[in-house]
Design an enzyme around this catalytic site. Sequence first.
Site, PDB file in Angstrom:
ATOM      1  CE1 TYR A 184       2.744   6.146  -6.287  1.00 18.89           C
ATOM      2  CE2 TYR A 184       4.579   4.947  -7.257  1.00 18.89           C
ATOM      3  CZ  TYR A 184       3.666   5.117  -6.232  1.00 18.89           C
ATOM      4  OH  TYR A 184       3.670   4.262  -5.148  1.00 18.89           O
TER       5      TYR A 184
ATOM      6  CB  THR B 294       3.665  -4.770  -1.693  1.00 17.52           C
ATOM      7  OG1 THR B 294       4.923  -4.215  -1.308  1.00 17.52           O
ATOM      8  CG2 THR B 294       3.083  -5.521  -0.517  1.00 17.52           C
TER       9      THR B 294
END
Length: 332
Positions: free
Chosen positions: A160, A190
């Site tokens: 990632y 988030t």
Amino acid sequence: MSDGGPAPVTGGPTGRRVVVTGGAGFLGSHLCEALVARGERVVAVDDLSTGRRDNVGALEDHPAFELVVADVARGIPVAGPVDAVMHFASPASPPDYLARPLQTLAVGSEGTRHALALAASHGARFVLASTSEVYGDPEVHPQPETYWGHVNPVGPRSVYDEAKRFAEALTMATHRAEGVDVGIVRIFNTYGPRLRPGDGRVVSNFLVQAMEGRPLTVYGDGSQTRSLCYVDDEVAGILALLDSALTGPVNIGNPDELSVLELARAVVALTGSSSTIAYEPLPTDDPTRRRPDITLARGELGWEPVVPLEEGLRRTAAFFTAGTPRGTGGRP
Ligand code: UDP
């Protein structure tokens, strides 16, 4: 006032057409909703691997919205005008990208190449969803955009981190070599409605566990920190970047930092749960601390988050209470 001509449009349709890759994902779907709400036409492109059709269920009948099911690593089959491309396709939860290592690298490299090519061929602005993970396990705290990061290039998380770092490099190279108008947003943790209950991220895990009266799984000793941004704030910051001429990268996140153990306690208190804490092994290369320096976003975009953690958690808990299909992955 008038000569009988059409009234001036205030906040009405702009006629712009925005392509959002990953538009059926957690963040992507909120972005699509916000874009449609302010009058833009939106094409979401998603292979539904970690995204869900349900996430855009409320938009699917809207004349300004279309969903194209496709893997953007293979190409982006969108015809017609394009005024902006927002590249948000990628697994984002650690269990998801660890389970899809090659797909994650492909969407960050090939997917980004296709998304940039689409923007270039239309003279459209391109916004890349990058991540606080480009800072790795940071040695500078809080993290300003000028910090180059501390990433293990061969560890499991590198699929990632390095995909996003490569995506940033490709974006900047295309900007420099071909003059494509680009903006890079580094998204910090988030949370909010539409997190999959089983997606494995900390907020969804803790809320679901607390609401079901099961122990909260704290990895390590829980002293590692994160800074959690409510999704509406995150989307407002991303749209501010889209609307600006800023190249960035720019951090969009909430600088309110807390430890994972503090978060667990806050979730137990908020839900009135009788859950205990169960300590589990810390994942490899789990960053010790993370907090955005948002000086740039405040100064250049006039943006800062406004939703306090307790309020955001309450809204997210209400989403899980309302009932939602179980996701896969994670270890909640
Ligand atoms: N975490 C945890 N329990 C969980 C899920 C996550 O203690 O059930 C921790 C994880 O080890 C990390 C932090 O919470 O330190 C945030 O994890 P998340 O997967 O949400 O995102 P990350 O910031 O690691 O990408």
